[in-house]
Scaffold this motif. Sequence first.
Motif, PDB file in Angstrom:
ATOM      1  N   GLU A   1       0.847  -1.186   0.000  1.00 29.80           N
ATOM      2  CA  GLU A   1       0.000   0.000   0.000  1.00 29.80           C
ATOM      3  C   GLU A   1       0.884   1.239   0.000  1.00 29.80           C
ATOM      4  O   GLU A   1       1.843   1.330   0.776  1.00 29.80           O
ATOM      5  CB  GLU A   1      -0.894  -0.008   1.248  1.00 29.80           C
ATOM      6  CG  GLU A   1      -1.652   1.274   1.502  1.00 29.80           C
ATOM      7  CD  GLU A   1      -2.237   1.326   2.914  1.00 29.80           C
ATOM      8  OE1 GLU A   1      -3.066   0.459   3.229  1.00 29.80           O
ATOM      9  OE2 GLU A   1      -1.830   2.213   3.686  1.00 29.80           O
TER      10      GLU A   1
ATOM     11  N   PRO B   1      -3.964   1.856  -2.644  1.00 31.69           N
ATOM     12  CA  PRO B   1      -3.744   3.244  -2.216  1.00 31.69           C
ATOM     13  C   PRO B   1      -4.294   3.487  -0.822  1.00 31.69           C
ATOM     14  O   PRO B   1      -5.309   2.921  -0.429  1.00 31.69           O
ATOM     15  CB  PRO B   1      -4.513   4.056  -3.260  1.00 31.69           C
ATOM     16  CG  PRO B   1      -5.561   3.138  -3.764  1.00 31.69           C
ATOM     17  CD  PRO B   1      -5.005   1.743  -3.675  1.00 31.69           C
ATOM     18  N   CYS B   2      -3.614   4.325  -0.094  1.00 29.07           N
ATOM     19  CA  CYS B   2      -4.024   4.613   1.275  1.00 29.07           C
ATOM     20  C   CYS B   2      -5.129   5.650   1.285  1.00 29.07           C
ATOM     21  O   CYS B   2      -5.091   6.635   0.541  1.00 29.07           O
ATOM     22  CB  CYS B   2      -2.821   5.124   2.062  1.00 29.07           C
ATOM     23  SG  CYS B   2      -3.186   5.529   3.767  1.00 29.07           S
TER      24      CYS B   2
ATOM     25  N   GLY C   1      -0.046   9.406  -2.848  1.00 25.54           N
ATOM     26  CA  GLY C   1      -0.094   7.946  -2.777  1.00 25.54           C
ATOM     27  C   GLY C   1      -0.478   7.305  -4.098  1.00 25.54           C
ATOM     28  O   GLY C   1      -0.534   6.076  -4.182  1.00 25.54           O
ATOM     29  N   LEU C   2      -0.733   8.110  -5.119  1.00 25.86           N
ATOM     30  CA  LEU C   2      -0.992   7.588  -6.462  1.00 25.86           C
ATOM     31  C   LEU C   2       0.271   7.724  -7.305  1.00 25.86           C
ATOM     32  O   LEU C   2       1.161   8.513  -6.992  1.00 25.86           O
ATOM     33  CB  LEU C   2      -2.151   8.328  -7.119  1.00 25.86           C
ATOM     34  CG  LEU C   2      -3.486   8.303  -6.370  1.00 25.86           C
ATOM     35  CD1 LEU C   2      -4.541   9.097  -7.150  1.00 25.86           C
ATOM     36  CD2 LEU C   2      -3.959   6.879  -6.136  1.00 25.86           C
TER      37      LEU C   2
END
Length: 555
Positions: free
Chosen positions: A218, A326-327, A413-414
């Motif tokens: 993640e 993703p987070c 996060g992407l």
Amino acid sequence: MSKVYSTYIAGVYEQHLDDQGKFVEYNLKTYNSVASDAKKLGVDILVFPEEGIYPDPDLKAPTNFSLYVPNPVQKISPCYYNNFSSVMKNLSCLAKQYEMYIVANVNEIFDCNNITQKELNDTRDCGLDKVYFFNTNIAFDRNGTVIARYRKHNLYGEYGEVLLNSTIVPTISIFNTDFNVSFGLFTCFDILFDKPTLMLVKNYNIRHVIFPTRWMSELPFLTALQIQEGWAYVNSATLLASNVNDPKYGSTGSGIYQARTKNNVYYATGKEESTLIISEVSKDNRYLPHSKYIYKIYPKVGESILYENKHPPANNNESISIQMLPCQMNNYSFKPLPLNKDKIHETVCQNTVCCEFNVSLSRNTTLMNLNSTYYKYQFVIRDGVRSFSSMANGGIQLCGIVACTTNNTSSCGLRFPDYNKIDWPITFENITIRANFPEKKTLIHFPNTLNASIMPILPSSWSWERKDTNTIVYKLNKPQNYLLTFGIFGRNFDFDSSPRELLSQISDNNSLGFALKAADYDSDMKIGKVQNGGSKKAALIQNIKDLNKENDPKI
């Protein structure tokens, strides 16, 4: 006169689960081939991953993919007996044939009765079937004798949590070897918790740990190698981490981490392939200046790689094939990192935590002026509770710098889909994070780094210092221009709980109950709705409806 270091040779196998890997016989044949090659390279201890033998079980027939594991105190070598399952017998004979310690992960069936309940310190009802099913690591010695058995304590939804049981009291599993090293055992999700993982280090002084896993990575803080390296470093422990290779589900990343030395060997890939990593390991966690590093990919011919000097390109496009989870960062606090300044000083705070940042960077203004596509960056902090895919709630304390695809924090996060179509104009010359955390024994914090190839930044590029009981100074000392994450990731065990405790009023046997327990939510946002009056059941139902409407990525 040259120094002589006391060492052993360790191997960890990252196992690709292809279509044939659904068959137990195929996996056992593969294990034999791997052990044979490991023997030729002098391996003393070989580790296989979690769920590597039974990766795709038939839930309608659990006894078909579960086996009885002898109690280590009995000192039984199943290779010599015919009353054990073919899997148990094969693994035992494998260790005996190649004269090496072997650790493998299986599904264990265990009789439930008054005697065994007392053995487990378990007061739960045995149920109609009178058996437990555990996610279990087994250690065999060079004679094939079962010398350790560890039952996973912190489950991560194994087979939808329909089948496997968790132990009420965490098992402390330790075994000794003929090369005078004692190993502790834990599995996958356990690494994020204090029991039994930190108990091994703090209470039993174990400094060599075996870690079979099927980790789904993640972003931006919880990829496999990030967590493995950070855990080994902070606990001054050698970690032998064996992961499954299934990049379309975010599973890859195995390694041998030698405490705070530079002798770390690790590997993650977007390719669907199996990998055997072998390294010479110091028994007392000393730096080995001339250590043997052997790296082998099946079915390719082996090659020697010293990762400290030869590392995959930091912008390796192959890593994009690793499908990350993703987070959900809804309740994080952000501040944009201005890329038009050479030096930036910023302080970010949330709840009980503050982090002070000092950043020096350089930029390629030509690339930036061409309106090219490149990562932007944000300072980020979080002090609260999160859900780990609704399998557990956990307290987290973190701060750092993370890459984002746009100036919008929802893009943090992407990743960009093709590194060949973006530029890298930003170079971080150095970063200093000074973090102040509450003084508690129930907190632990880890260094956390990641470059664009989903590899940690080499330990020689950063320093970590605990100034006192509540202050950490974390520095990036060498320039990085493919940075995704640089920060401190921490856990606050005071706020750990099971989401199932809050959802007990919804039946497991109806579709809404199943959907609710499978759904993801951010604990301190969603649970708040439940606790603020009204019908709990109605509020929980509404939460599911709300989640279905939200566009934020869920883990």
